[in-house]
Enzyme design. Structure first.
Site, PDB file in Angstrom:
ATOM      1  N   SER A  59       0.871  -1.185   0.000  1.00 20.18           N
ATOM      2  CA  SER A  59       0.000   0.000   0.000  1.00 20.18           C
ATOM      3  C   SER A  59       0.898   1.222   0.000  1.00 20.18           C
ATOM      4  O   SER A  59       2.071   1.143   0.419  1.00 20.18           O
ATOM      5  CB  SER A  59      -0.853   0.000   1.275  1.00 20.18           C
ATOM      6  OG  SER A  59      -1.490   1.257   1.455  1.00 20.18           O
TER       7      SER A  59
ATOM      8  N   TYR B 258      -2.702  -0.917  10.371  1.00 22.03           N
ATOM      9  CA  TYR B 258      -2.538  -1.103   8.922  1.00 22.03           C
ATOM     10  C   TYR B 258      -1.193  -0.549   8.452  1.00 22.03           C
ATOM     11  O   TYR B 258      -0.454  -1.197   7.710  1.00 22.03           O
ATOM     12  CB  TYR B 258      -3.690  -0.394   8.206  1.00 22.03           C
ATOM     13  CG  TYR B 258      -3.802  -0.628   6.724  1.00 22.03           C
ATOM     14  CD1 TYR B 258      -4.511  -1.726   6.231  1.00 22.03           C
ATOM     15  CD2 TYR B 258      -3.244   0.254   5.804  1.00 22.03           C
ATOM     16  CE1 TYR B 258      -4.648  -1.932   4.864  1.00 22.03           C
ATOM     17  CE2 TYR B 258      -3.372   0.048   4.441  1.00 22.03           C
ATOM     18  CZ  TYR B 258      -4.080  -1.043   3.977  1.00 22.03           C
ATOM     19  OH  TYR B 258      -4.216  -1.248   2.621  1.00 22.03           O
TER      20      TYR B 258
HETATM   21  P1  NAD Z   1     -11.230  -6.422  -0.511  1.00 19.68           P
HETATM   22  O1  NAD Z   1     -11.900  -6.290   0.797  1.00 19.68           O
HETATM   23  O2  NAD Z   1     -12.015  -6.241  -1.768  1.00 19.68           O
HETATM   24  O3  NAD Z   1     -10.510  -7.844  -0.628  1.00 19.68           O
HETATM   25  C1  NAD Z   1      -9.840  -8.424   0.463  1.00 19.68           C
HETATM   26  C2  NAD Z   1      -9.700  -9.898   0.219  1.00 19.68           C
HETATM   27  O4  NAD Z   1      -9.050 -10.478   1.354  1.00 19.68           O
HETATM   28  C3  NAD Z   1     -11.058 -10.623   0.086  1.00 19.68           C
HETATM   29  O5  NAD Z   1     -10.956 -11.660  -0.861  1.00 19.68           O
HETATM   30  C4  NAD Z   1     -11.256 -11.206   1.486  1.00 19.68           C
HETATM   31  O6  NAD Z   1     -12.105 -12.346   1.494  1.00 19.68           O
HETATM   32  C5  NAD Z   1      -9.835 -11.571   1.819  1.00 19.68           C
HETATM   33  N1  NAD Z   1      -9.622 -11.773   3.243  1.00 19.68           N
HETATM   34  C6  NAD Z   1      -9.932 -10.948   4.281  1.00 19.68           C
HETATM   35  N2  NAD Z   1      -9.613 -11.540   5.439  1.00 19.68           N
HETATM   36  C7  NAD Z   1      -9.094 -12.748   5.133  1.00 19.68           C
HETATM   37  C8  NAD Z   1      -8.590 -13.831   5.898  1.00 19.68           C
HETATM   38  N3  NAD Z   1      -8.560 -13.797   7.244  1.00 19.68           N
HETATM   39  N4  NAD Z   1      -8.140 -14.917   5.246  1.00 19.68           N
HETATM   40  C9  NAD Z   1      -8.181 -14.990   3.886  1.00 19.68           C
HETATM   41  N5  NAD Z   1      -8.663 -14.009   3.109  1.00 19.68           N
HETATM   42  C10 NAD Z   1      -9.099 -12.898   3.738  1.00 19.68           C
HETATM   43  O7  NAD Z   1     -10.008  -5.424  -0.453  1.00 19.68           O
HETATM   44  P2  NAD Z   1      -8.965  -4.882  -1.533  1.00 19.68           P
HETATM   45  O8  NAD Z   1      -9.064  -3.425  -1.539  1.00 19.68           O
HETATM   46  O9  NAD Z   1      -9.066  -5.625  -2.816  1.00 19.68           O
HETATM   47  O10 NAD Z   1      -7.605  -5.231  -0.780  1.00 19.68           O
HETATM   48  C11 NAD Z   1      -6.677  -6.201  -1.218  1.00 19.68           C
HETATM   49  C12 NAD Z   1      -5.294  -5.802  -0.740  1.00 19.68           C
HETATM   50  O11 NAD Z   1      -4.932  -4.557  -1.335  1.00 19.68           O
HETATM   51  C13 NAD Z   1      -5.182  -5.611   0.772  1.00 19.68           C
HETATM   52  O12 NAD Z   1      -3.963  -6.146   1.247  1.00 19.68           O
HETATM   53  C14 NAD Z   1      -5.172  -4.101   0.925  1.00 19.68           C
HETATM   54  O13 NAD Z   1      -4.501  -3.691   2.075  1.00 19.68           O
HETATM   55  C15 NAD Z   1      -4.440  -3.704  -0.343  1.00 19.68           C
HETATM   56  N6  NAD Z   1      -4.660  -2.322  -0.742  1.00 19.68           N
HETATM   57  C16 NAD Z   1      -5.902  -1.879  -1.043  1.00 19.68           C
HETATM   58  C17 NAD Z   1      -6.073  -0.554  -1.400  1.00 19.68           C
HETATM   59  C18 NAD Z   1      -7.410  -0.004  -1.749  1.00 19.68           C
HETATM   60  O14 NAD Z   1      -7.501   1.226  -1.854  1.00 19.68           O
HETATM   61  N7  NAD Z   1      -8.435  -0.803  -1.959  1.00 19.68           N
HETATM   62  C19 NAD Z   1      -4.978   0.296  -1.472  1.00 19.68           C
HETATM   63  C20 NAD Z   1      -3.721  -0.192  -1.145  1.00 19.68           C
HETATM   64  C21 NAD Z   1      -3.576  -1.527  -0.783  1.00 19.68           C
END
Ligand code: NAD
Length: 260
Positions: A142, A155
């Site tokens: 991130s 986080y």
């Molecule tokens: P999201 O909520 O759409 O997806 C998260 C995924 O993680 C889902 O498939 C969920 O089922 C899974 N998950 C959650 N807890 C879990 C567990 N205990 N065991 C197994 N799977 C689990 O979120 P996203 O935005 O797609 O995030 C994905 C990654 O990207 C994360 O690591 C997040 O920190 C990172 N990220 C997201 C953003 C953003 O703006 N969306 C920005 C930077 C980084």
């Protein structure tokens, strides 16, 4: 092309992880999906990706906060595919609150899922990669691996930790055809971000619209959300042979956020 390779993407039932799984399937890789959600919807997604891209797709419901479950997932994957060629550590959760109000259980869950799970998946994936003298480990970190925001102590700590893990493992395996890198997205409009809008509104005492415009998009000079497709395409490049010299890198895809 990634034909014949196996890609395991943690947290790929939704958002960025699902986009990356689709991207790697389109490039010919077999896929291990993982994550939480409705069983029937996940099975429909699994079957659709397999049929669309003519690759094998399996699903593991392993909870990334549980080391035993992660080990069981790898046993299942090793039995089916031999091992994992491309590991994408993507599973993640968020919680927004002032540090002195931060629930201890949320801190523990975020550190376990966003940081410690990557240690476990990495240690379990590496023996196969070392044997093949080829491997790709891609962390979906991130912008918060590089800079902080208030009210996101767990986080930001976890994502900074991922940056350290990435650099350390990259150095350990640099001579073995294995690269380890972190992609650092800015805000991507996924369920994870949608959920934190009301939490941030409460923590900052502002409206939800103000959170989107004055907090989220204000961070990004482009004033645009990063798209899932942009992150997935970059992950695809990092998995290619052309990216063999990129390792130990912590790379923003954040619309200029961390250039501030
Ligand atoms: P999201 O909520 O759409 O997806 C998260 C995924 O993680 C889902 O498939 C969920 O089922 C899974 N998950 C959650 N807890 C879990 C567990 N205990 N065991 C197994 N799977 C689990 O979120 P996203 O935005 O797609 O995030 C994905 C990654 O990207 C994360 O690591 C997040 O920190 C990172 N990220 C997201 C953003 C953003 O703006 N969306 C920005 C930077 C980084």
């Amino acid at each position: 092309m990634l034909k014949g390779k196996t890609a395991l993407i943690t947290g790929s039932t939704s958002g960025i992880g699902l986009g990356i799984a689709e991207h790697f399937a389109a490039a010919g890789s077999n896929i291990v999906l993982n994550g939480m959600g409705d069983a029937a919807e996940i099975e429909a997604t699994r079957a659709r990706i397999a049929a669309t891209h003519h690759v094998e797709v399996i699903f593991s419901d392993a909870d990334m906060s549980k080391p035993d479950a992660i080990e069981a997932m790898f046993l299942k994957v090793d039995e089916k595919f031999g091992g994992v060629d491309i590991l994408v550590n993507n599973a993640g959760i968020q919680y927004v609150a002032p540090v002195d109000d931060f629930p201890v259980s949320k801190w523990d869950a975020i550190i376990a899922i966003n940081l410690t799970s990557s240690f476990h998946t990495t240690r379990l994936a590496l023996p196969w990669m070392k044997q093949k003298k080829w491997g790709r480990i891609i962390q979906i970190a991130s912008a918060h691996a590089l800079v902080a925001s208030p009210f996101k102590s767990a986080y930001v700590a976890a994502k900074h930790g991922i940056a350290g893990l990435t650099k350390t493992v990259a150095l350990e395996v640099a001579e073995q055809g294995i690269t380890v890198n972190a992609i650092c997205p800015g805000y991507v409009w996924t369920p994870l971000v949608q959920k934190q809008v009301p939490e941030t509104a409460k923590a900052r005492g502002i409206s939800e619209d103000e959170v989107v415009n004055n907090v989220l998009l204000a961070a990004q000079p482009t004033k645009q959300f990063v798209t899932i497709g942009q992150v997935a395409a970059f992950a695809g490049f990092l998995a290619s042979d052309e990216a063999a010299s990129i390792t130990g890198a912590i790379m923003p895809v954040d619309g200029g956020w961390t250039a501030h």
